[in-house]
Design a protein around this motif. Structure first.
Motif, PDB file in Angstrom:
ATOM      1  N   MET A  95       0.825  -1.207   0.000  1.00  0.00           N
ATOM      2  CA  MET A  95       0.000   0.000   0.000  1.00  0.00           C
ATOM      3  C   MET A  95       0.859   1.257   0.000  1.00  0.00           C
ATOM      4  SD  MET A  95      -2.923  -0.599   2.796  1.00  0.00           S
ATOM      5  CE  MET A  95      -3.121  -2.247   3.363  1.00  0.00           C
ATOM      6  N   SER A  96       0.281   2.313  -0.560  1.00  0.00           N
ATOM      7  CA  SER A  96       0.945   3.617  -0.465  1.00  0.00           C
ATOM      8  C   SER A  96       0.731   4.154   0.949  1.00  0.00           C
ATOM      9  CB  SER A  96       0.360   4.586  -1.496  1.00  0.00           C
ATOM     10  OG  SER A  96      -0.970   4.927  -1.143  1.00  0.00           O
ATOM     11  N   SER A  97       1.475   5.172   1.310  1.00  0.00           N
ATOM     12  CA  SER A  97       1.311   5.740   2.656  1.00  0.00           C
ATOM     13  C   SER A  97      -0.076   6.363   2.812  1.00  0.00           C
ATOM     14  CB  SER A  97       2.409   6.760   2.960  1.00  0.00           C
ATOM     15  OG  SER A  97       2.369   7.822   2.029  1.00  0.00           O
ATOM     16  N   ALA A  98      -0.652   6.886   1.730  1.00  0.00           N
ATOM     17  CA  ALA A  98      -1.992   7.469   1.788  1.00  0.00           C
ATOM     18  C   ALA A  98      -3.028   6.384   2.074  1.00  0.00           C
ATOM     19  CB  ALA A  98      -2.316   8.182   0.490  1.00  0.00           C
ATOM     20  N   GLN A  99      -2.891   5.224   1.413  1.00  0.00           N
ATOM     21  CA  GLN A  99      -3.830   4.130   1.648  1.00  0.00           C
ATOM     22  C   GLN A  99      -3.728   3.624   3.076  1.00  0.00           C
ATOM     23  OE1 GLN A  99      -2.293   1.684  -1.502  1.00  0.00           O
ATOM     24  NE2 GLN A  99      -4.095   2.015  -2.791  1.00  0.00           N
ATOM     25  N   GLU A 100      -2.505   3.483   3.578  1.00  0.00           N
ATOM     26  CA  GLU A 100      -2.324   3.056   4.967  1.00  0.00           C
ATOM     27  C   GLU A 100      -2.936   4.059   5.924  1.00  0.00           C
ATOM     28  OE1 GLU A 100       1.369   1.192   6.523  1.00  0.00           O
ATOM     29  OE2 GLU A 100       2.093   1.692   4.510  1.00  0.00           O
ATOM     30  N   SER A 101      -2.759   5.341   5.627  1.00  0.00           N
ATOM     31  CA  SER A 101      -3.278   6.403   6.490  1.00  0.00           C
ATOM     32  C   SER A 101      -4.807   6.361   6.575  1.00  0.00           C
ATOM     33  CB  SER A 101      -2.817   7.759   5.963  1.00  0.00           C
ATOM     34  OG  SER A 101      -3.360   8.794   6.733  1.00  0.00           O
ATOM     35  N   VAL A 102      -5.468   6.131   5.433  1.00  0.00           N
ATOM     36  CA  VAL A 102      -6.934   6.056   5.433  1.00  0.00           C
ATOM     37  C   VAL A 102      -7.393   4.878   6.277  1.00  0.00           C
ATOM     38  CG1 VAL A 102      -8.964   5.611   3.988  1.00  0.00           C
ATOM     39  CG2 VAL A 102      -7.231   7.227   3.233  1.00  0.00           C
ATOM     40  N   ARG A 103      -6.756   3.732   6.121  1.00  0.00           N
ATOM     41  CA  ARG A 103      -7.132   2.549   6.915  1.00  0.00           C
ATOM     42  C   ARG A 103      -6.905   2.786   8.403  1.00  0.00           C
ATOM     43  NH1 ARG A 103      -7.681  -2.604   3.826  1.00  0.00           N
ATOM     44  NH2 ARG A 103      -7.493  -1.986   1.675  1.00  0.00           N
ATOM     45  N   ARG A 104      -5.792   3.419   8.724  1.00  0.00           N
ATOM     46  CA  ARG A 104      -5.490   3.698  10.128  1.00  0.00           C
ATOM     47  C   ARG A 104      -6.504   4.686  10.701  1.00  0.00           C
ATOM     48  NH1 ARG A 104      -0.323   3.879   9.179  1.00  0.00           N
ATOM     49  NH2 ARG A 104      -0.336   6.080   8.718  1.00  0.00           N
ATOM     50  N   THR A 105      -6.814   5.741   9.949  1.00  0.00           N
ATOM     51  CA  THR A 105      -7.763   6.763  10.401  1.00  0.00           C
ATOM     52  C   THR A 105      -9.152   6.173  10.637  1.00  0.00           C
ATOM     53  OG1 THR A 105      -6.549   8.468   9.195  1.00  0.00           O
ATOM     54  CG2 THR A 105      -8.805   8.977   9.801  1.00  0.00           C
ATOM     55  N   LEU A 106      -9.570   5.271   9.749  1.00  0.00           N
ATOM     56  CA  LEU A 106     -10.892   4.657   9.879  1.00  0.00           C
ATOM     57  C   LEU A 106     -10.883   3.400  10.746  1.00  0.00           C
ATOM     58  CD1 LEU A 106     -12.195   5.140   6.244  1.00  0.00           C
ATOM     59  CD2 LEU A 106     -12.749   6.480   8.275  1.00  0.00           C
ATOM     60  N   LYS A 107      -9.721   3.097  11.342  1.00  0.00           N
ATOM     61  CA  LYS A 107      -9.552   1.969  12.266  1.00  0.00           C
ATOM     62  C   LYS A 107      -9.996   0.640  11.638  1.00  0.00           C
ATOM     63  CE  LYS A 107      -9.982   4.996  16.175  1.00  0.00           C
ATOM     64  NZ  LYS A 107     -10.906   5.622  17.060  1.00  0.00           N
ATOM     65  N   TYR A 108      -9.531   0.397  10.412  1.00  0.00           N
ATOM     66  CA  TYR A 108      -9.847  -0.855   9.729  1.00  0.00           C
ATOM     67  C   TYR A 108      -9.189  -2.019  10.452  1.00  0.00           C
ATOM     68  CZ  TYR A 108      -9.724  -4.621   6.334  1.00  0.00           C
ATOM     69  OH  TYR A 108      -9.850  -5.839   5.725  1.00  0.00           O
ATOM     70  N   THR A 109      -9.950  -3.102  10.633  1.00  0.00           N
ATOM     71  CA  THR A 109      -9.412  -4.344  11.187  1.00  0.00           C
ATOM     72  C   THR A 109      -9.820  -5.482  10.262  1.00  0.00           C
ATOM     73  OG1 THR A 109     -11.376  -4.747  12.536  1.00  0.00           O
ATOM     74  CG2 THR A 109      -9.581  -3.550  13.579  1.00  0.00           C
ATOM     75  N   GLU A 110      -8.985  -6.494  10.181  1.00  0.00           N
ATOM     76  CA  GLU A 110      -9.246  -7.642   9.319  1.00  0.00           C
ATOM     77  C   GLU A 110     -10.403  -8.501   9.831  1.00  0.00           C
ATOM     78  OE1 GLU A 110      -7.895  -8.903   6.349  1.00  0.00           O
ATOM     79  OE2 GLU A 110      -6.850  -7.016   6.115  1.00  0.00           O
ATOM     80  N   VAL A 111     -10.676  -8.461  11.124  1.00  0.00           N
ATOM     81  CA  VAL A 111     -11.773  -9.237  11.702  1.00  0.00           C
ATOM     82  C   VAL A 111     -12.577  -8.329  12.626  1.00  0.00           C
ATOM     83  CG1 VAL A 111     -12.407 -11.243  13.078  1.00  0.00           C
ATOM     84  CG2 VAL A 111     -10.424 -11.360  11.575  1.00  0.00           C
ATOM     85  N   SER A 112     -13.866  -8.198  12.333  1.00  0.00           N
ATOM     86  CA  SER A 112     -14.746  -7.349  13.130  1.00  0.00           C
ATOM     87  C   SER A 112     -15.034  -7.980  14.487  1.00  0.00           C
ATOM     88  CB  SER A 112     -16.062  -7.149  12.380  1.00  0.00           C
ATOM     89  OG  SER A 112     -16.974  -6.404  13.165  1.00  0.00           O
ATOM     90  N   SER A 113     -15.118  -7.149  15.505  1.00  0.00           N
ATOM     91  CA  SER A 113     -15.477  -7.652  16.829  1.00  0.00           C
ATOM     92  C   SER A 113     -16.983  -7.928  16.919  1.00  0.00           C
ATOM     93  CB  SER A 113     -15.046  -6.669  17.907  1.00  0.00           C
ATOM     94  OG  SER A 113     -15.680  -5.416  17.702  1.00  0.00           O
ATOM     95  N   ASP A 114     -17.758  -7.369  15.987  1.00  0.00           N
ATOM     96  CA  ASP A 114     -19.203  -7.574  15.936  1.00  0.00           C
ATOM     97  C   ASP A 114     -19.556  -8.144  14.563  1.00  0.00           C
ATOM     98  OD1 ASP A 114     -21.966  -7.461  15.940  1.00  0.00           O
ATOM     99  OD2 ASP A 114     -22.085  -5.282  16.238  1.00  0.00           O
ATOM    100  N   SER A 115     -19.892  -9.418  14.499  1.00  0.00           N
ATOM    101  CA  SER A 115     -20.140 -10.072  13.203  1.00  0.00           C
ATOM    102  C   SER A 115     -21.298  -9.431  12.425  1.00  0.00           C
ATOM    103  CB  SER A 115     -20.386 -11.564  13.395  1.00  0.00           C
ATOM    104  OG  SER A 115     -21.529 -11.772  14.192  1.00  0.00           O
TER     105      SER A 115
END
Length: 110
Positions: free
Chosen positions: A46-66
């Motif tokens: 990923m580019s640094s911009a793509q990583e930043s968007v994921r970090r800002t939106l708190k993306y996780t690979e597995v949701s705590s709420d299905s």
């Protein structure tokens, strides 16, 4: 002269062995789950911009709420082959996401 074990020592040993086996089995199960987990977002590609968007939106690979997983979000697009593989996300400019993932921009598919 052979060493004698007290009843207390014998009971203690009989509890320690099964407990150690249980711990080893549990650790083995944790390890296999992490290897089998679907990982869609590779930070190395990923580019640094793509990583930043994921970090800002708190993306996780597995949701705590299905019930609030990516697969139920209006921005999620399933894999083209229709399988259970990685889909894509409109919020992340069509980049891959895990169907069981989650981010703060999750929205009900209407």
């Amino acid at each position: 002269m052979p060493k004698k074990f007290s009843r207390r020592t014998l009971l203690l040993r009989s509890l320690q062995i099964p407990m150690a086996g249980g711990v080893i089995a549990a650790l083995g199960a944790c390890d296999s789950d992490s290897r089998d987990a679907l990982v869609c977002a590779d930070p190395g590609s990923m580019s640094s911009a793509q990583e930043s968007v994921r970090r800002t939106l708190k993306y996780t690979e597995v949701s705590s709420d299905s019930a609030r997983a990516c697969v139920a979000c209006e921005f999620f697009y399933p894999a083209k082959d229709g399988g259970a593989g990685c889909g894509t996300c409109g919020i992340f400019s069509g980049e891959p996401v895990n169907p069981q993932g989650h981010c703060d921009s999750w929205s009900v598919d209407s």
